[in-house]
Every structure is written in structure tokens, then in C-alpha cells.
Scaffold this motif. Structure first.
Motif, PDB file in Angstrom:
ATOM      1  N   VAL A   1       0.855  -1.183   0.000  1.00 12.07           N
ATOM      2  CA  VAL A   1       0.000   0.000   0.000  1.00 12.07           C
ATOM      3  C   VAL A   1       0.894   1.236   0.000  1.00 12.07           C
ATOM      4  CG1 VAL A   1      -1.778   1.260   1.268  1.00 12.07           C
ATOM      5  CG2 VAL A   1      -1.777  -1.241   1.283  1.00 12.07           C
ATOM      6  N   ARG A   2       0.671   2.101  -0.987  1.00 11.34           N
ATOM      7  CA  ARG A   2       1.465   3.326  -1.093  1.00 11.34           C
ATOM      8  C   ARG A   2       1.098   4.277   0.038  1.00 11.34           C
ATOM      9  NH1 ARG A   2       4.729   6.636  -3.701  1.00 11.34           N
ATOM     10  NH2 ARG A   2       4.003   8.708  -4.259  1.00 11.34           N
ATOM     11  N   LYS A   3       2.123   4.855   0.678  1.00 10.93           N
ATOM     12  CA  LYS A   3       1.966   5.758   1.826  1.00 10.93           C
ATOM     13  C   LYS A   3       1.084   5.136   2.904  1.00 10.93           C
ATOM     14  CE  LYS A   3       1.740  10.217   1.372  1.00 10.93           C
ATOM     15  NZ  LYS A   3       1.309  11.565   0.947  1.00 10.93           N
ATOM     16  N   MET A   4       1.319   3.851   3.174  1.00 10.85           N
ATOM     17  CA  MET A   4       0.535   3.146   4.199  1.00 10.85           C
ATOM     18  C   MET A   4       0.825   3.750   5.562  1.00 10.85           C
ATOM     19  SD  MET A   4       0.620  -0.847   5.184  1.00 10.85           S
ATOM     20  CE  MET A   4       0.056  -1.406   6.754  1.00 10.85           C
ATOM     21  N   ASP A   5      -0.226   4.136   6.268  1.00  7.24           N
ATOM     22  CA  ASP A   5      -0.094   4.670   7.615  1.00  7.24           C
ATOM     23  C   ASP A   5      -0.221   3.538   8.630  1.00  7.24           C
ATOM     24  OD1 ASP A   5      -0.028   7.404   9.125  1.00  7.24           O
ATOM     25  OD2 ASP A   5      -1.547   6.201  10.161  1.00  7.24           O
ATOM     26  N   HIS A   6      -1.291   2.770   8.514  1.00  7.23           N
ATOM     27  CA  HIS A   6      -1.514   1.625   9.399  1.00  7.23           C
ATOM     28  C   HIS A   6      -2.675   0.802   8.854  1.00  7.23           C
ATOM     29  CE1 HIS A   6      -4.557   4.476  10.819  1.00  7.23           C
ATOM     30  NE2 HIS A   6      -5.197   3.452  11.357  1.00  7.23           N
TER      31      HIS A   6
ATOM     32  N   CYS B   1      -6.178  -0.533   9.799  1.00  6.05           N
ATOM     33  CA  CYS B   1      -7.207  -0.177  10.772  1.00  6.05           C
ATOM     34  C   CYS B   1      -8.231  -1.298  10.883  1.00  6.05           C
ATOM     35  CB  CYS B   1      -7.893   1.120  10.354  1.00  6.05           C
ATOM     36  SG  CYS B   1      -9.161   1.642  11.530  1.00  6.05           S
ATOM     37  N   THR B   2      -8.370  -1.833  12.080  1.00  6.21           N
ATOM     38  CA  THR B   2      -9.361  -2.893  12.278  1.00  6.21           C
ATOM     39  C   THR B   2     -10.780  -2.342  12.299  1.00  6.21           C
ATOM     40  OG1 THR B   2      -9.023  -2.715  14.669  1.00  6.21           O
ATOM     41  CG2 THR B   2      -7.753  -4.385  13.511  1.00  6.21           C
ATOM     42  N   TRP B   3     -10.953  -1.045  12.557  1.00  5.66           N
ATOM     43  CA  TRP B   3     -12.288  -0.450  12.547  1.00  5.66           C
ATOM     44  C   TRP B   3     -12.895  -0.483  11.163  1.00  5.66           C
ATOM     45  CZ3 TRP B   3     -12.302   4.737  15.667  1.00  5.66           C
ATOM     46  CH2 TRP B   3     -11.998   4.463  17.001  1.00  5.66           C
ATOM     47  N   VAL B   4     -12.088  -0.204  10.148  1.00  5.44           N
ATOM     48  CA  VAL B   4     -12.592  -0.171   8.776  1.00  5.44           C
ATOM     49  C   VAL B   4     -12.143  -1.388   7.984  1.00  5.44           C
ATOM     50  CG1 VAL B   4     -12.826   2.340   8.711  1.00  5.44           C
ATOM     51  CG2 VAL B   4     -10.684   1.299   7.997  1.00  5.44           C
ATOM     52  N   ASN B   5     -11.398  -2.295   8.623  1.00  5.40           N
ATOM     53  CA  ASN B   5     -10.913  -3.527   8.013  1.00  5.40           C
ATOM     54  C   ASN B   5     -10.186  -3.253   6.694  1.00  5.40           C
ATOM     55  OD1 ASN B   5     -10.416  -6.264   7.859  1.00  5.40           O
ATOM     56  ND2 ASN B   5     -12.307  -6.682   6.727  1.00  5.40           N
ATOM     57  N   ASN B   6      -9.286  -2.277   6.752  1.00  5.58           N
ATOM     58  CA  ASN B   6      -8.530  -1.911   5.565  1.00  5.58           C
ATOM     59  C   ASN B   6      -7.309  -1.113   5.996  1.00  5.58           C
ATOM     60  OD1 ASN B   6      -7.879  -1.731   2.895  1.00  5.58           O
ATOM     61  ND2 ASN B   6      -9.605  -0.437   2.314  1.00  5.58           N
ATOM     62  N   CYS B   7      -6.375  -0.964   5.077  1.00  9.34           N
ATOM     63  CA  CYS B   7      -5.206  -0.129   5.335  1.00  9.34           C
ATOM     64  C   CYS B   7      -5.551   1.329   5.082  1.00  9.34           C
ATOM     65  CB  CYS B   7      -4.052  -0.527   4.419  1.00  9.34           C
ATOM     66  SG  CYS B   7      -3.333  -2.097   4.877  1.00  9.34           S
ATOM     67  N   VAL B   8      -4.976   2.200   5.892  1.00  9.59           N
ATOM     68  CA  VAL B   8      -5.091   3.631   5.650  1.00  9.59           C
ATOM     69  C   VAL B   8      -3.839   4.029   4.880  1.00  9.59           C
ATOM     70  CG1 VAL B   8      -5.219   5.905   6.705  1.00  9.59           C
ATOM     71  CG2 VAL B   8      -6.440   3.979   7.740  1.00  9.59           C
ATOM     72  N   GLY B   9      -4.045   4.519   3.671  1.00  9.38           N
ATOM     73  CA  GLY B   9      -2.934   4.883   2.811  1.00  9.38           C
ATOM     74  C   GLY B   9      -3.305   6.047   1.921  1.00  9.38           C
ATOM     75  N   GLU B  10      -2.539   6.215   0.864  1.00 11.22           N
ATOM     76  CA  GLU B  10      -2.697   7.362  -0.018  1.00 11.22           C
ATOM     77  C   GLU B  10      -4.112   7.489  -0.597  1.00 11.22           C
ATOM     78  OE1 GLU B  10       0.293   9.117  -3.113  1.00 11.22           O
ATOM     79  OE2 GLU B  10      -0.687   7.358  -3.960  1.00 11.22           O
ATOM     80  N   ASP B  11      -4.720   6.375  -0.973  1.00  6.82           N
ATOM     81  CA  ASP B  11      -6.006   6.448  -1.672  1.00  6.82           C
ATOM     82  C   ASP B  11      -7.214   6.669  -0.764  1.00  6.82           C
ATOM     83  OD1 ASP B  11      -4.748   6.095  -4.096  1.00  6.82           O
ATOM     84  OD2 ASP B  11      -5.043   3.926  -4.105  1.00  6.82           O
ATOM     85  N   ASN B  12      -7.075   6.390   0.542  1.00  6.39           N
ATOM     86  CA  ASN B  12      -8.257   6.505   1.395  1.00  6.39           C
ATOM     87  C   ASN B  12      -8.009   7.295   2.678  1.00  6.39           C
ATOM     88  OD1 ASN B  12      -6.705   4.670   2.758  1.00  6.39           O
ATOM     89  ND2 ASN B  12      -8.306   3.134   2.973  1.00  6.39           N
TER      90      ASN B  12
END
Length: 185
Positions: A38-43, A45-56
């Protein structure tokens, strides 16, 4: 022109992920939960069941903002009547069943939710303004050159034209330009 396989746009060798063997763009990290880079992956997140990154990242920031505001609203809805009735001594006098314990539990849950969401919102805004993801801060990745100011970083996440669309989860920011000839969508 055409580049040989395994070469980037400037002829440099293309980085590959050790876990998924795919081409790894700059500032990308592999997520073991999602099984992809994942580009620019921050972490993750189990709340949204996805990675927080550049696109979201915009949508995650808005999620934490609106959840924090909803928690604050709940705190005010619960806190003001509780304080008012407690100060006036009306709680035990007019009620056969004391709502004190259940209201206090709700108040504590709302307080914890508010603190958690406010902290996550502040951390995401800090990440955006410093142009460093949580993973990069944890790895103390100071070698990457940063372009632009905190203002340009905010515009890159929320959209280049400042408008009310910055606060809307239904408005997508423009795609970000990764390198001279490639667009990251």
C-alpha cells in the motif's frame, strides 16, 4: 521509450516487495493482513478492516472527525442533564429507579470514544502536515525528501481546490501524481 523489464521510468532497477514479489513504489509498505503493498501506508485499521494509505486517507480522517463529533454530541446530551439534576439534587427525589449507574457507563463510553477519535484525528492531521506516515515515523525514516509545505500536503489529501468538498466523504480528491509519467489512482 520502452524500458526493459524490471526497470523503473528512469532506467533504475525496480524495487520488489519481499513478501508479495510485486513492484514496490516509493513509500509503499506491505500489509500482512491485506496481503498487498500500500502506497503511503499509515496503518492497518481494524475499525474499517482496511489499510489507511494514499487512496483513502481523506476518508479515514473524515471518519475519525465525524465519530469524534458524534461522541462529543453524545457527551453533551448525557453530561448536561446529569450535571444539572445532580447539582439540583433531583436525581434521587423524583425517580424510583436511579439511572445514575447506566448513565455514567454511557458517559464513560462516550468520553473514551471522544478521546480515542480525537487522538486519531490529531495523529492523522499531524501525519498529513508533516508528510510522514505512522510507519515512517516509527521507522524514523528521515532519508526521504519531502516536497512542499503542510498546506500542499493537506491539498494533496483533500483536493487541490479548497471547498466544502474537503468535508464530504462523497467527494473524491483528484488523483495524485507519483512521478513524471505515472499517475497513482
Amino acid at each position: 521509450g520502452h524500458q526493459p523489464p524490471g526497470r523503473g521510468p528512469r532506467g533504475a532497477p525496480e524495487a520488489r516487495c519481499l513478501w508479495c514479489c510485486s513492484a514496490k513504489p516509493p513509500r509503499a509498505h506491505h500489509c500482512c493482513v491485506c496481503g498487498r503493498c500500500v502506497r503511503k501506508m499509515d496503518h492497518h485499521c481494524t475499525w474499517v478492516n482496511n489499510c489507511v494509505g494514499e487512496d483513502n486517507q481523506k476518508y479515514f480522517v473524515l471518519f475519525t472527525l465525524y465519530m469524534g463529533l458524534a461522541s462529543l454530541h453524545l457527551l453533551l446530551l448525557l453530561g448536561i442533564p446529569v450535571m444539572r439534576s445532580h447539582a439540583q439534587g433531583e436525581w434521587d427525589r423524583h425517580s424510583t429507579v436511579s439511572p445514575r449507574r447506566s448513565l455514567m457507563y454511557l458517559f464513560l463510553v462516550a468520553l473514551i470514544a471522544f478521546l480515542l477519535n480525537s487522538t486519531m484525528f490529531a495523529m492523522q492531521m499531524y501525519s498529513i502536515c508533516t508528510d510522514r506516515t505512522l510507519i515512517e515515523r516509527l521507522q524514523r525514516d528521515r532519508g526521504l525528501p519531502r516536497k512542499g509545505s503542510p498546506w500542499s500536503s493537506l491539498k494533496a489529501v483533500f483536493g487541490h481546490r479548497v471547498s466544502l468538498a474537503w468535508l464530504s466523504p462523497f467527494a473524491s480528491p483528484e488523483p495524485q501524481r507519483v512521478e513524471e509519467h505515472h499517475w497513482m489512482v
